[in-house]
Design a protein around this motif. Structure first.
Motif, PDB file in Angstrom:
ATOM      1  N   ASP A   1       0.829  -1.200   0.000  1.00  0.00           N
ATOM      2  CA  ASP A   1       0.000   0.000   0.000  1.00  0.00           C
ATOM      3  C   ASP A   1       0.868   1.257   0.000  1.00  0.00           C
ATOM      4  OD1 ASP A   1      -1.820   2.050   0.492  1.00  0.00           O
ATOM      5  OD2 ASP A   1      -2.998   0.871   1.919  1.00  0.00           O
ATOM      6  N   PRO A   2       0.805   2.076  -1.050  1.00  0.00           N
ATOM      7  CA  PRO A   2       1.638   3.282  -1.091  1.00  0.00           C
ATOM      8  C   PRO A   2       1.244   4.319  -0.045  1.00  0.00           C
ATOM      9  CG  PRO A   2       0.089   3.255  -2.929  1.00  0.00           C
ATOM     10  CD  PRO A   2      -0.013   1.920  -2.260  1.00  0.00           C
ATOM     11  N   LYS A   3       0.092   4.125   0.598  1.00  0.00           N
ATOM     12  CA  LYS A   3      -0.361   5.062   1.629  1.00  0.00           C
ATOM     13  C   LYS A   3      -0.055   4.561   3.042  1.00  0.00           C
ATOM     14  CE  LYS A   3      -3.985   7.092  -1.228  1.00  0.00           C
ATOM     15  NZ  LYS A   3      -5.435   7.413  -1.338  1.00  0.00           N
ATOM     16  N   VAL A   4       0.737   3.504   3.141  1.00  0.00           N
ATOM     17  CA  VAL A   4       1.176   3.002   4.448  1.00  0.00           C
ATOM     18  C   VAL A   4       2.699   3.074   4.504  1.00  0.00           C
ATOM     19  CG1 VAL A   4       1.269   1.019   6.006  1.00  0.00           C
ATOM     20  CG2 VAL A   4      -0.834   1.506   4.754  1.00  0.00           C
ATOM     21  N   ASN A   5       3.207   3.974   5.327  1.00  0.00           N
ATOM     22  CA  ASN A   5       4.650   4.188   5.448  1.00  0.00           C
ATOM     23  C   ASN A   5       5.242   3.582   6.714  1.00  0.00           C
ATOM     24  OD1 ASN A   5       4.360   5.685   3.121  1.00  0.00           O
ATOM     25  ND2 ASN A   5       4.405   7.660   4.182  1.00  0.00           N
ATOM     26  N   ALA A   6       4.379   3.091   7.606  1.00  0.00           N
ATOM     27  CA  ALA A   6       4.841   2.464   8.838  1.00  0.00           C
ATOM     28  C   ALA A   6       3.739   1.538   9.333  1.00  0.00           C
ATOM     29  CB  ALA A   6       5.175   3.507   9.906  1.00  0.00           C
ATOM     30  N   LEU A   7       4.130   0.572  10.170  1.00  0.00           N
ATOM     31  CA  LEU A   7       3.198  -0.442  10.633  1.00  0.00           C
ATOM     32  C   LEU A   7       3.412  -0.674  12.124  1.00  0.00           C
ATOM     33  CD1 LEU A   7       1.052  -2.557   9.691  1.00  0.00           C
ATOM     34  CD2 LEU A   7       2.952  -4.127   9.277  1.00  0.00           C
ATOM     35  N   VAL A   8       2.305  -0.826  12.864  1.00  0.00           N
ATOM     36  CA  VAL A   8       2.349  -1.084  14.302  1.00  0.00           C
ATOM     37  C   VAL A   8       1.746  -2.451  14.573  1.00  0.00           C
ATOM     38  CG1 VAL A   8       1.583  -0.312  16.579  1.00  0.00           C
ATOM     39  CG2 VAL A   8       2.150   1.376  14.824  1.00  0.00           C
ATOM     40  N   LEU A   9       2.351  -3.201  15.472  1.00  0.00           N
ATOM     41  CA  LEU A   9       1.846  -4.516  15.864  1.00  0.00           C
ATOM     42  C   LEU A   9       1.554  -4.494  17.359  1.00  0.00           C
ATOM     43  CD1 LEU A   9       1.286  -7.456  14.976  1.00  0.00           C
ATOM     44  CD2 LEU A   9       3.669  -7.964  15.487  1.00  0.00           C
ATOM     45  N   VAL A  10       0.290  -4.772  17.714  1.00  0.00           N
ATOM     46  CA  VAL A  10      -0.134  -4.741  19.119  1.00  0.00           C
ATOM     47  C   VAL A  10      -0.982  -5.973  19.428  1.00  0.00           C
ATOM     48  CG1 VAL A  10      -0.143  -2.212  19.141  1.00  0.00           C
ATOM     49  CG2 VAL A  10      -2.265  -3.436  18.653  1.00  0.00           C
ATOM     50  N   GLY A  11      -1.293  -6.151  20.710  1.00  0.00           N
ATOM     51  CA  GLY A  11      -2.161  -7.235  21.141  1.00  0.00           C
ATOM     52  C   GLY A  11      -3.393  -6.684  21.838  1.00  0.00           C
ATOM     53  N   ALA A  12      -4.545  -7.285  21.570  1.00  0.00           N
ATOM     54  CA  ALA A  12      -5.783  -6.881  22.229  1.00  0.00           C
ATOM     55  C   ALA A  12      -5.837  -7.447  23.645  1.00  0.00           C
ATOM     56  CB  ALA A  12      -6.990  -7.369  21.423  1.00  0.00           C
ATOM     57  N   GLY A  13      -6.580  -6.763  24.521  1.00  0.00           N
ATOM     58  CA  GLY A  13      -6.772  -7.281  25.866  1.00  0.00           C
ATOM     59  C   GLY A  13      -5.595  -7.032  26.777  1.00  0.00           C
ATOM     60  N   ARG A  14      -5.300  -8.019  27.640  1.00  0.00           N
ATOM     61  CA  ARG A  14      -4.352  -7.790  28.725  1.00  0.00           C
ATOM     62  C   ARG A  14      -2.907  -8.143  28.398  1.00  0.00           C
ATOM     63  NH1 ARG A  14      -4.064 -12.737  32.028  1.00  0.00           N
ATOM     64  NH2 ARG A  14      -5.355 -14.340  31.074  1.00  0.00           N
TER      65      ARG A  14
END
Length: 270
Positions: A48-61
């Motif tokens: 995607d040319p409109k995505v220059n960075a990516l974050v990875l997270v976890g839901a919940g606790r």
């Protein structure tokens, strides 16, 4: 693409996206569906040319407790183990290969395969309450990848890989497992600031800087070390002791198993 085990969201104002591991009732344990969906989402962001960075997270606790150990058939041959671990290792390498910076935002636990995934990301921001480790060594197993020696001093790698101990966020920072530690209540805001900063950086600069850094690791033998590790841990799993431990895992609940595994080591922390 529609996802079942993760959420994929693009920010409305800046050029970054977020992958959220979304099995909070399972501590975001990564089953095959999640591994494949994270892999697909990373590829989607990279295209995607409109995505220059990516974050990875976890839901919940928690960020993630690692690979989902429940319900799998562990009485398999070495070729099956190699195929399984190769798929997992390749998915981790695809995070490392992504032409955009990937940030891991960690709260709760990042254990085993989840720690490997965190290390495959370019940067990590951690809550001050987070815990990190490779506890699978205690049940005669090992990680599908070998990213740790490429980030940390050998003494620290051996400590985590030999003992199965968990370390807190301050120790993880000292070990260079993470880049920044912030109060848990400030984790989301700190991650958001970093994502927006990276999203606004000149794209070619980070793309080529990442390619050069990755090439340094390739030239030093990282991919060969990954291949060796897949073969070594696959052989470990089909050894006599490895089969014994996998048989225990197949018959015990995930509540019973940690106590059985960790019991012999109680009282030996230093």
């Amino acid at each position: 693409m529609r996802y079942e085990t993760i959420l994929y969201e693009k920010d409305e104002t800046d050029s970054f996206a977020t992958i959220t591991m979304n099995r909070p009732d399972k501590m975001n344990a990564m089953n095959k569906a999640m591994v494949r969906e994270i892999n697909a989402a990373v590829a989607e962001a990279a295209r995607d040319p409109k995505v220059n960075a990516l974050v990875l997270v976890g839901a919940g606790r928690t960020f993630s407790a690692g690979y989902d150990l429940q319900g799998a058939d562990y009485d398999v041959d070495i070729e099956t183990w190699q195929d399984d671990m190769s798929e997992n290792a390749e998915a981790l390498l695809n995070i490392w290969r992504a032409p955009i910076p990937v940030i891991a935002s960690v709260h709760g636990y990042a254990l085993a395969g989840a720690l490997e995934m965190m290390m495959a990301c370019d940067l990590t921001v951690a809550a001050d309450t987070a815990k990190f480790g490779e506890p699978e060594v205690r049940h005669n197993s090992g990680p599908p990848s070998l990213m740790m020696p490429w980030l940390m001093a050998s003494r620290d790698v051996r400590w985590l890989m030999y003992t199965g101990d968990l370390v807190d966020a301050d120790e993880a920072l000292r070990m260079h497992l993470v880049n920044k530690v912030v109060p848990e209540a400030e984790l989301a805001a700190a991650t958001d600031k970093l994502a927006r900063k990276l999203a606004r950086m000149p794209v070619p600069a980070i793309k080529y800087a990442k390619a050069s850094i990755n090439n340094q690791q390739v030239a030093a033998g990282m991919l060969a070390s990954f291949q060796y590790n897949v073969g070594a841990i696959s052989a470990l799993h089909v050894s006599t002791k490895g089969r014994e431990w996998m048989a225990n895992l197949a018959t015990m609940s995930l509540k019973e198993y940690p106590a059985f595994r960790d019991g012999p080591f109680e009282g030996f922390d230093i």
